[in-house]
Design a protein around this motif. Structure first.
Motif, short mmCIF file in Angstrom:
data_model
loop_
_atom_site.label_atom_id
_atom_site.label_comp_id
_atom_site.label_asym_id
_atom_site.label_seq_id
_atom_site.Cartn_x
_atom_site.Cartn_y
_atom_site.Cartn_z
N ASP A 93 -9.18 -56.79 62.93
CA ASP A 93 -10.13 -57.47 61.93
C ASP A 93 -9.79 -58.70 61.46
O ASP A 93 -8.74 -59.14 60.97
N ARG A 94 -10.59 -59.72 61.65
CA ARG A 94 -10.33 -60.95 61.16
C ARG A 94 -10.87 -61.49 59.87
O ARG A 94 -11.24 -62.64 59.39
N ALA A 95 -11.41 -60.39 59.08
CA ALA A 95 -12.26 -60.78 57.97
C ALA A 95 -10.99 -60.99 57.03
O ALA A 95 -9.69 -60.77 56.89
N PRO A 96 -11.45 -61.89 55.96
CA PRO A 96 -10.28 -62.48 54.78
C PRO A 96 -9.71 -61.29 54.17
O PRO A 96 -8.47 -61.72 53.88
N ASP A 97 -10.19 -60.09 53.99
CA ASP A 97 -9.65 -59.04 53.15
C ASP A 97 -8.86 -58.04 54.18
O ASP A 97 -8.24 -57.33 53.59
N ALA A 98 -8.79 -58.29 55.44
CA ALA A 98 -8.04 -57.42 56.29
C ALA A 98 -6.50 -57.63 56.04
O ALA A 98 -5.90 -56.31 56.03
N ALA A 99 -5.87 -58.52 55.83
CA ALA A 99 -4.51 -58.63 55.51
C ALA A 99 -4.08 -57.68 54.20
O ALA A 99 -3.02 -57.06 54.26
N GLY A 100 -5.17 -58.02 53.26
CA GLY A 100 -4.90 -57.18 51.88
C GLY A 100 -4.99 -55.72 52.09
O GLY A 100 -4.25 -54.65 51.58
N ARG A 101 -5.82 -55.31 53.03
CA ARG A 101 -6.04 -53.92 53.27
C ARG A 101 -4.77 -53.59 53.82
O ARG A 101 -4.38 -52.20 53.62
N LEU A 102 -4.31 -54.10 54.81
CA LEU A 102 -3.07 -53.58 55.55
C LEU A 102 -1.84 -53.55 54.34
O LEU A 102 -0.99 -52.45 54.69
N GLU A 103 -1.67 -54.49 53.60
CA GLU A 103 -0.70 -54.38 52.72
C GLU A 103 -0.94 -53.35 51.77
O GLU A 103 0.00 -52.45 51.24
N ASN A 104 -1.97 -53.02 51.44
CA ASN A 104 -2.57 -51.63 50.59
C ASN A 104 -1.96 -50.68 51.25
O ASN A 104 -1.52 -49.46 50.45
N LEU A 105 -2.33 -50.10 52.50
CA LEU A 105 -1.81 -49.18 53.32
C LEU A 105 -0.23 -48.75 53.26
O LEU A 105 0.62 -47.99 53.30
N LYS A 106 0.62 -50.14 53.52
CA LYS A 106 2.22 -50.07 53.32
C LYS A 106 2.54 -49.75 52.07
O LYS A 106 3.62 -48.94 52.02
N GLU A 107 1.82 -50.13 51.06
CA GLU A 107 2.21 -49.81 49.75
C GLU A 107 1.80 -48.26 49.32
O GLU A 107 2.67 -47.71 48.79
N LEU A 108 0.98 -47.84 50.03
CA LEU A 108 0.47 -46.39 50.11
C LEU A 108 1.70 -45.50 50.43
O LEU A 108 2.00 -44.56 49.88
N VAL A 109 2.32 -45.99 51.56
CA VAL A 109 3.21 -45.18 52.09
C VAL A 109 4.59 -45.32 51.33
O VAL A 109 5.31 -44.31 51.19
N ASN A 110 4.70 -46.53 50.85
CA ASN A 110 5.95 -46.71 50.10
C ASN A 110 5.68 -45.74 48.47
O ASN A 110 6.86 -45.41 47.95
N ALA A 111 4.53 -45.56 48.06
CA ALA A 111 4.25 -44.92 46.91
C ALA A 111 4.52 -43.53 47.27
O ALA A 111 5.01 -42.70 46.27
N LEU A 112 4.18 -43.13 48.32
CA LEU A 112 4.42 -41.56 48.84
C LEU A 112 6.03 -41.23 48.70
O LEU A 112 6.38 -40.10 48.37
N GLU A 113 6.73 -42.38 48.82
CA GLU A 113 8.05 -41.93 48.90
C GLU A 113 8.57 -41.51 47.58
O GLU A 113 9.82 -41.12 47.42
N GLU A 114 8.07 -41.89 46.52
CA GLU A 114 8.38 -41.63 45.04
C GLU A 114 8.09 -40.30 44.59
O GLU A 114 8.54 -39.81 43.64
N PHE A 115 7.60 -39.54 45.50
CA PHE A 115 7.21 -37.92 45.19
C PHE A 115 7.81 -37.24 46.00
O PHE A 115 7.95 -37.24 47.38
N ALA A 116 8.23 -35.93 45.63
CA ALA A 116 9.05 -35.01 46.24
C ALA A 116 7.84 -34.34 47.57
O ALA A 116 8.62 -33.90 48.66
N THR A 117 6.86 -34.10 47.27
CA THR A 117 6.04 -33.56 48.26
C THR A 117 4.42 -34.55 48.12
O THR A 117 4.17 -35.00 47.44
N LEU A 118 3.72 -34.12 49.22
CA LEU A 118 2.35 -34.76 49.41
C LEU A 118 1.49 -34.12 48.22
O LEU A 118 0.76 -34.72 47.69
N PRO A 119 1.68 -32.53 47.94
CA PRO A 119 0.94 -32.14 46.93
C PRO A 119 1.11 -32.72 45.53
O PRO A 119 0.22 -32.90 44.82
N ALA A 120 2.54 -33.18 45.57
CA ALA A 120 2.81 -33.69 44.07
C ALA A 120 1.99 -35.18 44.10
O ALA A 120 1.54 -35.62 42.81
N PHE A 121 1.87 -35.98 45.12
CA PHE A 121 1.45 -37.39 44.97
C PHE A 121 -0.26 -37.06 44.76
O PHE A 121 -0.72 -37.86 44.04
N LEU A 122 -0.69 -36.05 45.43
CA LEU A 122 -2.11 -35.78 45.27
C LEU A 122 -2.30 -35.63 43.68
O LEU A 122 -3.50 -36.09 43.31
#
Length: 308
Positions: A93-122
């Motif tokens: 995607d070449r939209a201006p916010d596409a790069a920000g969307r990708l960064e958000n997805l990477k931060e989501l994966v990083n945030a998951l690492e701070e929790f012991a399980t997926l249910p705990a994160f949810l």
């Protein structure tokens, strides 16, 4: 609702007529959309192409679910985002916010690492979202610069004004002067959201994907009109020589925050604006597990319930 959001994102060529058939089968059988799809792909009720597409999606669901037994939940999330085509969709995607969307997805994966399980994160996300829905009290609105258009606030905080981050290096590399101007326009959008004060900050060092990187202040900071800017804080690496800060205490440091203690106890009858009447099953700090008469067992913050 969750199934509807993802069944055709990224685009899988599933038209409205196909989804109408899925809804019809789900209503007739009083079952979920996912269960309806499983039933449909085993019949001839759908045309060959959408039937094959939905069948492949079901196989992906089952395969990703099986990964939970062998991989950390953060790796499973990264795998799903990549193999589902969601991350590749934003890369293309070449939209201006596409790069920000990708960064958000990477931060989501990083945030998951701070929790012991997926249910705990949810569970954590559920509690945060419920807290966001409270109608009373002061609130902090967290948003991207793209999402701030047309809004105004008394005070605005703009962190991360560093070269490579803002302006973003990808925007400059791929868009050239036009990309830089778009980033500069976003800086203007952020600054003009503030009615009274705008706080702009940058970091001398930032941890990016587990690696520490030195950073330079954004070029946009020097473009701000000096007569309207008040600079404060230790300039650190940018003061002309390397400097360090040391914090000293006159006595032993006190505990900054004690674990919250709830005023509710197990067995107590309570009322929740959304879930109605219930009885407390378990207390964990300021989090309660409650058996609601109509909504079943829920985990909520104690500030959302009243004793009855």
């Amino acid at each position: 609702l969750a199934f509807e959001r993802i069944v055709n994102l990224p685009k899988r060529g599933l038209g409205a007529s196909t989804l109408q058939v899925v809804h019809k089968v789900a209503r007739a059988g009083r079952t979920s959309l996912l269960r309806a799809v499983r039933d449909l792909v085993a019949t001839e009720d759908l045309k060959p192409k959408p039937r094959a597409t939905l069948g492949a999606l079901l196989l992906d669901f089952d395969r990703w679910r099986s990964l939970m037994d062998s991989l950390p939940h953060s790796e499973v999330a990264a795998t799903v985002l990549e193999e589902s085509g969601y991350v590749p969709m934003w890369r293309a995607d070449r939209a201006p916010d596409a790069a920000g969307r990708l960064e958000n997805l990477k931060e989501l994966v990083n945030a998951l690492e701070e929790f012991a399980t997926l249910p705990a994160f949810l569970e954590h996300v559920s509690l945060v979202m419920e807290n966001d829905g409270r109608p009373d009290g002061d609130k902090l609105s967290l948003m991207t610069l793209h999402g701030a258009k047309g809004l105004e606030f008394e005070t605005v905080f703009l962190p991360g004004w560093e070269e490579g981050l803002f302006p973003h290096q990808k925007a400059v590399d791929e868009g050239g002067l036009a990309g830089l101007e778009e980033e500069r326009r976003l800086a203007y959008v952020g600054l003009t959201r503030a009615r009274r004060k705008a706080f702009v900050t940058f970091a001398a060092n930032r941890q990016v994907y587990g690696q520490w990187q030195s950073a330079l202040p954004s070029r946009f900071i020097d473009e701000l009109p000096p007569e309207h800017v008040e600079r404060f804080g230790d300039r650190g690496l940018y003061g002309g020589r390397r400097r360090s800060a040391r914090f000293e205490f006159d006595e032993e440091p006190a505990i900054l925050a004690a674990a919250p203690v709830s005023a509710f106890s197990s067995g107590q009858r309570v009322f929740h604006d959304k879930f109605g009447y219930g009885r407390v099953l378990f207390v964990d700090g300021n989090k309660l597990e409650i058996a609601f008469e109509k909504a079943g067992n829920k985990k909520v913050m104690d500030s959302f319930v009243k004793a009855v």
